[in-house]
Design an enzyme around this catalytic site. Structure first.
Site, PDB file in Angstrom:
ATOM      1  N   LYS A 120       0.850  -1.185   0.000  1.00  0.00           N
ATOM      2  CA  LYS A 120       0.000   0.000   0.000  1.00  0.00           C
ATOM      3  C   LYS A 120       0.886   1.236   0.000  1.00  0.00           C
ATOM      4  O   LYS A 120       1.775   1.374   0.835  1.00  0.00           O
ATOM      5  CB  LYS A 120      -0.917  -0.018   1.226  1.00  0.00           C
ATOM      6  CG  LYS A 120      -2.066   0.977   1.157  1.00  0.00           C
ATOM      7  CD  LYS A 120      -3.078   0.737   2.254  1.00  0.00           C
ATOM      8  CE  LYS A 120      -4.243   1.715   2.133  1.00  0.00           C
ATOM      9  NZ  LYS A 120      -5.294   1.480   3.145  1.00  0.00           N
ATOM     10  N   GLU A 156     -18.806  -3.779  11.148  1.00  0.00           N
ATOM     11  CA  GLU A 156     -19.651  -2.882  11.935  1.00  0.00           C
ATOM     12  C   GLU A 156     -20.697  -3.652  12.746  1.00  0.00           C
ATOM     13  O   GLU A 156     -21.011  -3.275  13.887  1.00  0.00           O
ATOM     14  CB  GLU A 156     -20.341  -1.876  11.011  1.00  0.00           C
ATOM     15  CG  GLU A 156     -19.402  -0.864  10.379  1.00  0.00           C
ATOM     16  CD  GLU A 156     -18.731  -1.374   9.109  1.00  0.00           C
ATOM     17  OE1 GLU A 156     -17.944  -0.626   8.510  1.00  0.00           O
ATOM     18  OE2 GLU A 156     -19.000  -2.538   8.714  1.00  0.00           O
ATOM     19  N   ARG A 191     -24.738  -0.281   8.206  1.00  0.00           N
ATOM     20  CA  ARG A 191     -24.554  -1.716   8.043  1.00  0.00           C
ATOM     21  C   ARG A 191     -24.883  -2.493   9.319  1.00  0.00           C
ATOM     22  O   ARG A 191     -25.014  -3.711   9.289  1.00  0.00           O
ATOM     23  CB  ARG A 191     -23.108  -1.998   7.628  1.00  0.00           C
ATOM     24  CG  ARG A 191     -22.656  -1.153   6.454  1.00  0.00           C
ATOM     25  CD  ARG A 191     -21.242  -1.408   6.048  1.00  0.00           C
ATOM     26  NE  ARG A 191     -21.143  -2.650   5.291  1.00  0.00           N
ATOM     27  CZ  ARG A 191     -20.105  -2.967   4.512  1.00  0.00           C
ATOM     28  NH1 ARG A 191     -19.096  -2.133   4.406  1.00  0.00           N
ATOM     29  NH2 ARG A 191     -20.081  -4.090   3.863  1.00  0.00           N
TER      30      ARG A 191
END
Length: 615
Positions: A268, A353, A381
């Site tokens: 990344k 979540e 969510r």
């Protein structure tokens, strides 16, 4: 420049490996330059450049259907699919999206923006292919962080029994927004680091027929069995920055007529040293200076996220039962320092979540004081857990709802304009929104003693202190608002930081001789009916200002109280988001477009007093 001559993936399929490496460098530079000006998802895109090129080299897109999870790593994909010339408009009003969007290009198979959805989309495409009698390939690209999400694991459970070709590219960079956490991340790390296994697997001995040895080694030492027992064939690990090896690997597996997982390891932030060292910091960036990574936007005042993190530390110092939980948003929600100070009382559960809220409910049932810090758009969510696990049991879970209201640049998938509606639909839930810095502090302090579910919503914005304009404030008691300024012509009733615009609008209207009352609701639930009844008796008209959609806000409840108190419905107006998804733009522009800035509120108030609807 090769990229200037690329209008579709067909234009790169005749290039050799050295030319593709040059193309990768050009893509990486364009992404870096553009993000430094417009902001955007930088580190994730820098890490996916070679993978994207290899995919478009080997697949027949858009006939073959390429599904990106989240879509925030799709910048190279955009550059290769005809959007190079418009790439400078990235995340701007009227410009191209920061995510994949089929309304923008036929190469964007499905709308994205939230994590862990790609495998379910792929399952649907495979089912449609079978029903249609089609033969196109279906390829889903998902990160290791997103793979830990419940929806992705549910889809894996089904995809492993899919009929025909199905390729899942696992883009493994050991990150979601922050570092990936949990058992699955640990297992993937074992795959990443078993170099001895890779050497044995590629040895001539194994290649000549001792495949039983490879199988034995995999089952004894490697967690590939996780994928294979689900019905996938597993291949990996491939260097995600070696275009030649990527092309070879994808070519090898793309036509296998059963579900396949190909693990690709990427870095990344690849190619920009600062992002490689701090990938979480450079995950999503505001405009910045490339030479040192510093933001171009001066930060002279703390944001609401900053205030939340600092205040929770102060409260936790004197209350050992305070616990913080977040879902892969440790830095964004302001909890990074809390995690350093109280490592045993801070939990990053990854992109999960539902689990975060369920875990918080269990902690609350044992007398702890959990604070679930999550962005408004992602809290959606966990609605089932909010209702069933928290609401019905009236458990004191505190929700720190960040990025509530209108959000800059990220478009409709990240707007926080629905949370008031789904939170106040839970009968036992207290829902509040601070008008400024000081009231935010007081709401956080109030929440510590909560005996039931308690949500505080606040925007991604500077936490202004309006004390000089407000003066003395009434006590912060659940279900009470505040009469901030007196006036008899029109009352502007605000919820949240739009209070600042209401006070500025009052000054503007004072110049016209209009006497404006400003009332800060503070609580969307329970509603201060006494304050509203008073306004109905003392003001000619009432204008409600809220950063929510029409059907999910407080307008209907406020209007009901006012009408019941004798006010004509024609004298009640609203400024806010209509029942439509907000477009991609800067927060200030969005506020202006919905008449939630000072000028807009003043205009709407004049129209209301004149007997017309200024919206």
């Amino acid at each position: 420049m090769i990229l200037e001559h690329v209008s579709s993936p067909a234009d790169i399929r005749g290039l050799d490996i050295p030319q593709l490496r040059t193309l990768a460098a050009e893509c990486r530079q364009v992404i870096l330059d553009t993000c430094s000006i417009n902001g955007g998802h930088l580190a994730s895109n820098l890490g996916a450049v070679e993978l994207t090129i290899a995919l478009h080299m080997t697949l027949d897109t858009p006939t073959d259907q390429l599904v990106w999870d989240v879509g925030h790593q799709g910048y190279t994909h955009k550059l290769l699919t005809g959007r190079y010339k418009s790439f400078s408009t990235l995340r701007q009003c009227g410009g191209i999206s920061g995510f994949v969007n089929p309304n923008e290009s036929p190469y964007d198979t499905f709308l994205a923006g939230h994590a862990s959805t790609s495998l379910s989309m792929a399952a649907g495409l495979i089912a449609a292919r079978r029903l249609d009698g089609g033969h196109q390939r279906v390829v889903a690209v998902i990160g290791d962080g997103a793979l830990s999400g419940g929806m992705a694991l549910e889809a894996l459970n089904n995809l492993g029994r899919a009929h025909g070709q199905c390729l899942v590219i696992l883009n493994d960079n050991a990150m979601s927004i922050s570092r990936s956490v949990g058992g699955l991340a640990w297992a993937l790390n074992r795959l990443r680091t078993r170099t001895w296994y890779l050497r044995v697997r590629e040895s001539p001995l194994v290649g000549r027929g001792l495949r039983w040895l490879r199988t034995l080694l995999k089952r004894l030492y490697l967690p590939t069995i996780f994928f294979e027992e689900l019905g996938f064939r597993y291949f990996g690990v491939v260097d995600g920055h070696d275009i030649g090896k990527l092309i070879e690997a994808i070519d090898m597996v793309k036509d296998i007529q059963q579900p396949v997982v190909l693990q690709v390891v990427t870095v990344k932030g690849k190619g920009y040293e600062l992002a490689e060292r701090q990938p979480a910091h450079f995950h999503g960036v505001a405009p910045f200076l490339i030479e040192n990574g510093l933001s171009k936007e001066e930060k002279s005042m703390p944001t609401y996220s900053d205030v939340f993190g600092e205040t929770l530390i102060r409260l936790a110092e004197t209350d050992q039962r305070i616990v913080a939980i977040t879902a892969a948003m440790m830095d964004g929600t302001g909890l990074a320092e809390f995690a350093r100070r109280f490592p045993d009382r801070c939990y990053d559960v990854g992109i999960a979540e539902q689990h975060a809220v369920g875990m918080a409910a269990s902690l609350a049932s044992r007398g702890y004081k959990p604070y679930v810090a999550v962005y408004s758009t992602f809290l959606q969510r966990a609605y089932d857990q909010i209702v069933n696990d928290v609401g019905i049991g009236n458990l004191p879970v505190r929700f720190a709802v960040d990025r509530a209201g209108l959000v800059s640049d990220d478009g409709p998938t990240h707007q926080g304009v629905f949370d008031v509606g789904f939170l106040k639909s839970v009968p036992s839930m207290t829902v509040c929104s601070p008008g400024d810095h000081r009231d935010f502090l007081r709401m956080l302090e109030l929440s510590v003693a909560a005996t039931g579910p308690f949500a505080i919503r606040y925007p991604k914005d500077v936490a202004y202190d309006l004390s000089e304009q407000i003066g003395e404030r009434p006590p912060m008691i659940a279900g009470t608002g505040a009469l901030v300024a007196e006036g008899s012509d029109v009352a502007i009733v605000s919820l949240g930081p739009v209070l600042r615009s209401a006070l500025e609008a009052r000054k503007i209207l004072a110049g016209d001789g209009v006497q404006v009352c400003v009332a800060d609701l503070r609580f969307a639930q329970p509603l201060d009916t006494r304050l509203l009844t008073r306004l109905a008796a003392t003001c000619q008209a009432v204008l409600v200002a809220e950063e929510t959609t029409r059907s999910t806000g407080v307008y209907d409840a406020v209007a009901e109280v006012l009408v019941r108190s004798g006010m004509n419905i024609a004298r009640i107006g609203r400024c806010g988001v209509p029942d439509a998804f907000p477009v991609q733009d800067k927060r200030a522009h969005l506020l202006s477009s919905y008449q939630l800035d000072a000028q807009g509120l003043a205009l709407a108030a004049r129209a209301l007093l004149a007997g017309t609807d200024g919206r």
